[in-house]
Design an enzyme around this catalytic site. Sequence first.
Site, PDB file in Angstrom:
ATOM      1  N   LYS A   8      -4.679  -1.556   1.315  1.00  0.00           N
ATOM      2  CA  LYS A   8      -3.697  -2.391   2.164  1.00  0.00           C
ATOM      3  C   LYS A   8      -3.848  -1.670   3.578  1.00  0.00           C
ATOM      4  O   LYS A   8      -2.991  -1.105   4.138  1.00  0.00           O
ATOM      5  CB  LYS A   8      -2.395  -2.272   1.864  1.00  0.00           C
ATOM      6  CG  LYS A   8      -1.862  -3.427   0.681  1.00  0.00           C
ATOM      7  CD  LYS A   8      -0.343  -3.418   0.593  1.00  0.00           C
ATOM      8  CE  LYS A   8      -0.101  -3.943  -0.616  1.00  0.00           C
ATOM      9  NZ  LYS A   8       1.432  -3.935  -1.054  1.00  0.00           N
ATOM     10  N   ASP A  38      -1.482   2.286   0.356  1.00  0.00           N
ATOM     11  CA  ASP A  38      -0.636   1.536   1.191  1.00  0.00           C
ATOM     12  C   ASP A  38      -0.367   2.237   2.533  1.00  0.00           C
ATOM     13  O   ASP A  38      -1.033   2.318   3.533  1.00  0.00           O
ATOM     14  CB  ASP A  38       0.821   1.461   0.228  1.00  0.00           C
ATOM     15  CG  ASP A  38       1.619   0.265   0.861  1.00  0.00           C
ATOM     16  OD1 ASP A  38       1.186  -0.531   1.407  1.00  0.00           O
ATOM     17  OD2 ASP A  38       2.729   0.572   0.676  1.00  0.00           O
TER      18      ASP A  38
HETATM   19  P1  IMP Z   1       1.816   4.901  -0.339  1.00  0.00           P
HETATM   20  O1  IMP Z   1       1.997   6.344  -0.237  1.00  0.00           O
HETATM   21  O2  IMP Z   1       2.618   4.116   0.957  1.00  0.00           O
HETATM   22  O3  IMP Z   1       0.013   4.733   0.241  1.00  0.00           O
HETATM   23  O4  IMP Z   1       1.835   4.318  -1.540  1.00  0.00           O
HETATM   24  C1  IMP Z   1       1.110   4.220  -2.495  1.00  0.00           C
HETATM   25  C2  IMP Z   1       1.967   4.064  -3.895  1.00  0.00           C
HETATM   26  O5  IMP Z   1       2.836   3.135  -3.816  1.00  0.00           O
HETATM   27  C3  IMP Z   1       1.022   3.666  -4.883  1.00  0.00           C
HETATM   28  O6  IMP Z   1       0.391   4.922  -5.552  1.00  0.00           O
HETATM   29  C4  IMP Z   1       1.174   2.681  -5.614  1.00  0.00           C
HETATM   30  O7  IMP Z   1       1.841   3.035  -6.632  1.00  0.00           O
HETATM   31  C5  IMP Z   1       2.585   2.108  -4.824  1.00  0.00           C
HETATM   32  N1  IMP Z   1       2.318   0.698  -4.029  1.00  0.00           N
HETATM   33  C6  IMP Z   1       2.040   0.379  -2.980  1.00  0.00           C
HETATM   34  N2  IMP Z   1       1.765  -0.947  -2.594  1.00  0.00           N
HETATM   35  C7  IMP Z   1       2.132  -1.429  -3.934  1.00  0.00           C
HETATM   36  C8  IMP Z   1       2.096  -2.893  -4.460  1.00  0.00           C
HETATM   37  O8  IMP Z   1       1.688  -3.735  -3.756  1.00  0.00           O
HETATM   38  N3  IMP Z   1       2.190  -2.903  -5.620  1.00  0.00           N
HETATM   39  C9  IMP Z   1       2.781  -1.990  -6.571  1.00  0.00           C
HETATM   40  N4  IMP Z   1       2.703  -0.799  -6.183  1.00  0.00           N
HETATM   41  C10 IMP Z   1       2.337  -0.639  -4.883  1.00  0.00           C
END
Ligand code: IMP
Length: 201
Positions: free
Chosen positions: A141, A113
Amino acid sequence: MFRDIERVLIDRDRIAERVGEIADRLAADLRRELAAEGAGEEEHRVVFIPIMTGSIVFVSDLIRRLPMKLSMQLVTVSSYPGETMESKGAHLRGELPAALEGKHIVLVDDILDSGRTLHLVRSLVMERSPASVRTVVLLDKKARREAPIEPDYFGFDIPDEFVVGYGLDYNGYYRNLPDIGTLNPEAAIGSPSGSGGGASG
Ligand code: IMP
Ligand code: MG
């Protein structure tokens, strides 16, 4: 529970097919690398590090498609919520697995994300002098990226929508759904990125 799903984005058959493709590429790449080093099949050099808890379903399907010797070490990362409950930072809970030196590391997460989670874990792992580090995520994403990281292997590019299922949660629920989909607005009390809650990893 299935009533809470508004729309299936990626169904179980497409997921299974894509997981197989990722596994084939990953296995070929790892074998090539181990062979180039002259490492024998018996030499245990491949370590999978799934990031808890969202990656549990994906990693369990992925490793069963990999006919090679490997071990697993788990890590848990917490996100610090910012004002909008979006992840504004990530930190490791507990210790990083020991003895990663000289190993071929495969980091696995459910979704990339902002990229903070995977970026953090990759940086920490790289400090341990591994032979190689690869990153694998099922969902990407791309529009949301903030940290400088792109996955080496990914399953599907998805739009900026909150999704659940196949390991991904909303407030800890829906991880056991076999498909990946969006939630009905009523099920997502408030918006997932609002005051109602969100993913817990
Ligand atoms: P990042 O550190 O922003 O890349 O977040 C990653 C973490 O956020 C992932 O390991 C997911 O557990 C959670 N996450 C991000 N987007 C979603 C979503 O659309 N649904 C559920 N969990 C999400
Ligand atoms: Mg997670």
